[in-house]
Scaffold this motif. Structure first.
Motif, PDB file in Angstrom:
ATOM      1  N   PHE A  39      -0.561 -12.590   8.822  1.00  0.00           N
ATOM      2  CA  PHE A  39       0.020 -11.236   8.749  1.00  0.00           C
ATOM      3  C   PHE A  39      -0.809 -10.251   9.577  1.00  0.00           C
ATOM      4  N   PHE A  40      -2.113 -10.391   9.475  1.00  0.00           N
ATOM      5  CA  PHE A  40      -2.999  -9.506  10.239  1.00  0.00           C
ATOM      6  C   PHE A  40      -2.763  -9.678  11.730  1.00  0.00           C
TER       7      PHE A  40
ATOM      8  N   LEU B  21       0.346 -13.746 -13.021  1.00  0.00           N
ATOM      9  CA  LEU B  21       1.072 -12.495 -12.751  1.00  0.00           C
ATOM     10  C   LEU B  21       0.330 -11.658 -11.726  1.00  0.00           C
ATOM     11  N   GLY B  22      -0.969 -11.570 -11.909  1.00  0.00           N
ATOM     12  CA  GLY B  22      -1.797 -10.785 -10.979  1.00  0.00           C
ATOM     13  C   GLY B  22      -1.728 -11.321  -9.562  1.00  0.00           C
ATOM     14  N   MET B  23      -1.859 -12.625  -9.429  1.00  0.00           N
ATOM     15  CA  MET B  23      -1.818 -13.244  -8.093  1.00  0.00           C
ATOM     16  C   MET B  23      -0.454 -13.049  -7.457  1.00  0.00           C
ATOM     17  N   PHE B  24       0.591 -13.191  -8.249  1.00  0.00           N
ATOM     18  CA  PHE B  24       1.952 -13.014  -7.740  1.00  0.00           C
ATOM     19  C   PHE B  24       2.167 -11.576  -7.268  1.00  0.00           C
ATOM     20  N   VAL B  25       1.729 -10.646  -8.083  1.00  0.00           N
ATOM     21  CA  VAL B  25       1.863  -9.226  -7.710  1.00  0.00           C
ATOM     22  C   VAL B  25       1.067  -8.935  -6.444  1.00  0.00           C
ATOM     23  N   MET B  26      -0.125  -9.524  -6.352  1.00  0.00           N
ATOM     24  CA  MET B  26      -0.951  -9.326  -5.150  1.00  0.00           C
ATOM     25  C   MET B  26      -0.238  -9.864  -3.908  1.00  0.00           C
ATOM     26  N   ALA B  27       0.356 -11.058  -4.024  1.00  0.00           N
ATOM     27  CA  ALA B  27       1.059 -11.659  -2.883  1.00  0.00           C
ATOM     28  C   ALA B  27       2.235 -10.784  -2.454  1.00  0.00           C
ATOM     29  N   ILE B  28       3.009 -10.343  -3.434  1.00  0.00           N
ATOM     30  CA  ILE B  28       4.166  -9.483  -3.117  1.00  0.00           C
ATOM     31  C   ILE B  28       3.685  -8.173  -2.505  1.00  0.00           C
ATOM     32  N   ILE B  30       1.005  -7.669  -0.720  1.00  0.00           N
ATOM     33  CA  ILE B  30       0.583  -7.909   0.674  1.00  0.00           C
ATOM     34  C   ILE B  30       1.811  -7.959   1.582  1.00  0.00           C
ATOM     35  N   VAL B  31       2.822  -8.692   1.168  1.00  0.00           N
ATOM     36  CA  VAL B  31       4.033  -8.853   1.992  1.00  0.00           C
ATOM     37  C   VAL B  31       4.717  -7.499   2.213  1.00  0.00           C
ATOM     38  N   VAL B  32       4.862  -6.746   1.134  1.00  0.00           N
ATOM     39  CA  VAL B  32       5.532  -5.435   1.243  1.00  0.00           C
ATOM     40  C   VAL B  32       4.727  -4.492   2.132  1.00  0.00           C
ATOM     41  N   PHE B  33       3.418  -4.515   1.963  1.00  0.00           N
ATOM     42  CA  PHE B  33       2.558  -3.652   2.797  1.00  0.00           C
ATOM     43  C   PHE B  33       2.724  -4.000   4.277  1.00  0.00           C
ATOM     44  N   VAL B  34       2.709  -5.306   4.577  1.00  0.00           N
ATOM     45  CA  VAL B  34       2.822  -5.744   5.980  1.00  0.00           C
ATOM     46  C   VAL B  34       4.163  -5.298   6.571  1.00  0.00           C
ATOM     47  N   ILE B  35       5.231  -5.502   5.805  1.00  0.00           N
ATOM     48  CA  ILE B  35       6.566  -5.148   6.315  1.00  0.00           C
ATOM     49  C   ILE B  35       6.660  -3.659   6.590  1.00  0.00           C
ATOM     50  N   PHE B  36       6.227  -2.841   5.634  1.00  0.00           N
ATOM     51  CA  PHE B  36       6.379  -1.392   5.815  1.00  0.00           C
ATOM     52  C   PHE B  36       5.450  -0.844   6.890  1.00  0.00           C
ATOM     53  N   HIS B  37       4.276  -1.405   6.952  1.00  0.00           N
ATOM     54  CA  HIS B  37       3.327  -0.946   7.985  1.00  0.00           C
ATOM     55  C   HIS B  37       3.853  -1.242   9.384  1.00  0.00           C
ATOM     56  N   GLN B  38       4.408  -2.447   9.524  1.00  0.00           N
ATOM     57  CA  GLN B  38       4.933  -2.826  10.838  1.00  0.00           C
ATOM     58  C   GLN B  38       6.127  -1.966  11.228  1.00  0.00           C
ATOM     59  N   ARG B  39       6.991  -1.675  10.278  1.00  0.00           N
ATOM     60  CA  ARG B  39       8.146  -0.822  10.564  1.00  0.00           C
ATOM     61  C   ARG B  39       7.694   0.564  11.013  1.00  0.00           C
ATOM     62  N   LYS B  40       6.660   1.064  10.351  1.00  0.00           N
ATOM     63  CA  LYS B  40       6.148   2.393  10.722  1.00  0.00           C
ATOM     64  C   LYS B  40       5.602   2.360  12.145  1.00  0.00           C
ATOM     65  N   VAL B  41       4.849   1.321  12.461  1.00  0.00           N
ATOM     66  CA  VAL B  41       4.264   1.207  13.808  1.00  0.00           C
ATOM     67  C   VAL B  41       5.361   1.096  14.863  1.00  0.00           C
ATOM     68  N   ILE B  42       6.365   0.271  14.599  1.00  0.00           N
ATOM     69  CA  ILE B  42       7.461   0.076  15.560  1.00  0.00           C
ATOM     70  C   ILE B  42       8.236   1.378  15.751  1.00  0.00           C
ATOM     71  N   ARG B  43       8.477   2.097  14.663  1.00  0.00           N
ATOM     72  CA  ARG B  43       9.208   3.366  14.753  1.00  0.00           C
ATOM     73  C   ARG B  43       8.444   4.347  15.630  1.00  0.00           C
ATOM     74  N   TYR B  44       7.155   4.410  15.414  1.00  0.00           N
ATOM     75  CA  TYR B  44       6.306   5.315  16.198  1.00  0.00           C
ATOM     76  C   TYR B  44       6.307   4.920  17.676  1.00  0.00           C
ATOM     77  N   GLN B  45       6.200   3.619  17.930  1.00  0.00           N
ATOM     78  CA  GLN B  45       6.186   3.130  19.323  1.00  0.00           C
ATOM     79  C   GLN B  45       7.499   3.442  20.017  1.00  0.00           C
ATOM     80  N   LEU B  46       8.601   3.266  19.297  1.00  0.00           N
ATOM     81  CA  LEU B  46       9.920   3.553  19.883  1.00  0.00           C
ATOM     82  C   LEU B  46      10.057   5.032  20.215  1.00  0.00           C
ATOM     83  N   GLN B  47       9.538   5.878  19.317  1.00  0.00           N
ATOM     84  CA  GLN B  47       9.607   7.329  19.575  1.00  0.00           C
ATOM     85  C   GLN B  47       8.814   7.693  20.826  1.00  0.00           C
ATOM     86  N   MET B  48       7.622   7.132  20.928  1.00  0.00           N
ATOM     87  CA  MET B  48       6.775   7.425  22.090  1.00  0.00           C
ATOM     88  C   MET B  48       7.426   6.935  23.371  1.00  0.00           C
TER      89      MET B  48
END
Lengths: 143, 274
Positions: A39-40, B21-28, B30-48
């Motif tokens: 992911f990183f 439960l903790g490990m599952f929540v952590m995994a989810i 991480i995945v959600v963070f990666v998806i949203f972070h990437q979308r934000k970066v792509i949106r910014y790049q497209l605007q620029m």
């Protein structure tokens, strides 16, 4: 390195047990770490499109979620294998995460492979654009 | 003992449940963070990228418009001012030709008249090359045919042009840009390729108009074009690239499969926003 570690553990520590919690635990941690590294790496790469549009993403999260969910099962499996209550929990948790993993792998298999981004020259009407030239060349060759 | 065992079992069961439960929540997480972070970066790049494209488009249009206005002015000055002046000078010399007796004076004046005739013709040629009147009055097809006839007239190579489907003309601004691109391409072929044949084909497919130049000399392929474009020199190719961008078209440099000829294809959308 992991293979050497596993071999050393089997040879020098618990030669009689068929399932080693330590090895399984270390394996889980290693694979989870590799998934996080993937992911990183994807976040660093600015040329890729949305991450969930790639097949690799779905495969990686399938294994990440499965191994995260079954990590504690594997750690306790060695010592708690004779406990009926644990066995029941093991079956429920392992089956649930296995189903989830299979669903995510199924999603990965159903996705279309990514297309390469390049100018496709076959979008030009080649036959019409080349007709005159080919005719001219034939005439030139005849002369 | 059993009670202790039961307590221990319950404890481990609780740890197992919470841990899973903790490990599952952590995994989810991480995945959600990666998806949203990437979308934000792509949106910014497209605007620029959009901002940069818009800015570049404006600059390109301004630059090209300025160039064309300048060319029109020079063409008008040469044709309207310099031409008649020289013609008038020639008339005066003609007068002297009639009234002067000595043979030497006659000869020199006659020579001057010839030179002025050549100068008038040269200025006419410069004026036509800066702003071809055929393009404005009769359109791209006539202008290209005219250009190719002049090339044929030089005898250096065989040049032909064929427009298959040009019933619906492009706008004048588009025609001017396309003419400049094709003119630059042909000039480069004449200067650098040592070819014997050039052929221009025009065709239409859907909302796009295609122009293809074939030649049998030494050409370039797309990777070489992009490399030359990035170098500091090669203003002609940069101008081609700029004009293609303004037209919102595409250009592709290729060599055929048998490596006998090169072709350059220019795709122009009919409804580009100039």
């Amino acid at each position: 390195m992991f293979l050497l570690f596993s071999a050393a553990l089997y040879l020098f520590l618990s030669a009689t047990t068929s399932f080693s919690s330590i090895i399984a635990g270390v394996e889980c941690v290693l694979i989870i770490a590799m998934c996080i590294y993937y992911f990183f790496d994807q976040l660093k790469d600015t040329t890729t499109l949305l991450i969930y549009s790639s097949i690799n993403f779905w495969i990686v999260i399938a294994f990440l979620i499965y191994l995260s969910g079954t990590f504690f099962l594997y750690i306790y499996a060695d010592t708690m294998i004779n406990d009926k209550a644990f066995i029941q929990q093991y079956i429920i948790i392992n089956s649930s995460f296995n189903i989830l993993k299979s669903i995510l792998l199924g999603v990965a298999m159903l996705m279309k492979p990514e297309k390469e981004n390049h100018i496709e020259s076959n979008l030009f009407p080649e036959d019409r654009l080349d007709t005159d030239w080919n005719a001219n060349q034939s005439l030139h060759n005849l002369n | 003992m059993y009670f202790l065992q039961a307590n221990e079992s319950t404890g481990i069961s609780g740890v197992l449940f919470l841990g899973t439960l903790g490990m599952f929540v952590m995994a989810i997480g991480i995945v959600v963070f990666v998806i949203f972070h990437q979308r934000k970066v792509i949106r910014y790049q497209l605007q620029m990228k959009q901002l940069e494209d818009d800015k570049q488009q404006v600059l390109l249009q301004a630059s090209i418009r300025f160039q064309e206005e300048e060319r029109q002015r020079i063409a008008a000055d040469l044709h309207d001012d310099a031409g008649p002046l020289l013609a008038t000078a020639r008339l005066y010399l003609n007068e002297n030709l009639i009234h002067q007796e000595p043979a030497v004076q006659l000869q020199s004046i006659y020579n001057a008249k010839q030179i002025i005739d050549d100068a008038i013709q040269l200025i006419r040629n410069i004026s036509h090359s800066l702003m071809p009147p055929t393009l404005k009055n009769f359109g791209l097809e006539s202008a290209m045919t005219d250009l190719f006839q002049k090339i044929n007239g030089s005898g250096s190579l065989n040049a032909t042009a064929r427009f298959h489907d040009y019933r619906q003309r492009l706008k004048l601004e588009q025609e001017l840009l396309v003419f400049r691109i094709l003119q630059e391409l042909v000039t480069n072929i004449l200067k650098h390729s040592s070819s014997g044949f050039i052929h221009l084909t025009q065709n239409t497919n859907g909302n796009n108009i295609y122009f293809r130049i074939h030649h049998d000399g030494n050409g370039i392929i797309q990777s070489e074009f992009e490399k030359l474009n990035h170098n500091s020199g090669g203003l002609g190719l940069k101008n081609i690239q700029s004009r293609v961008k303004v037209l919102k078209g595409r250009i592709l440099f290729e060599i055929d499969a048998s490596h006998t000829y090169y072709k350059v294809t220019l795709e122009v959308p009919k409804e580009s926003l100039i």
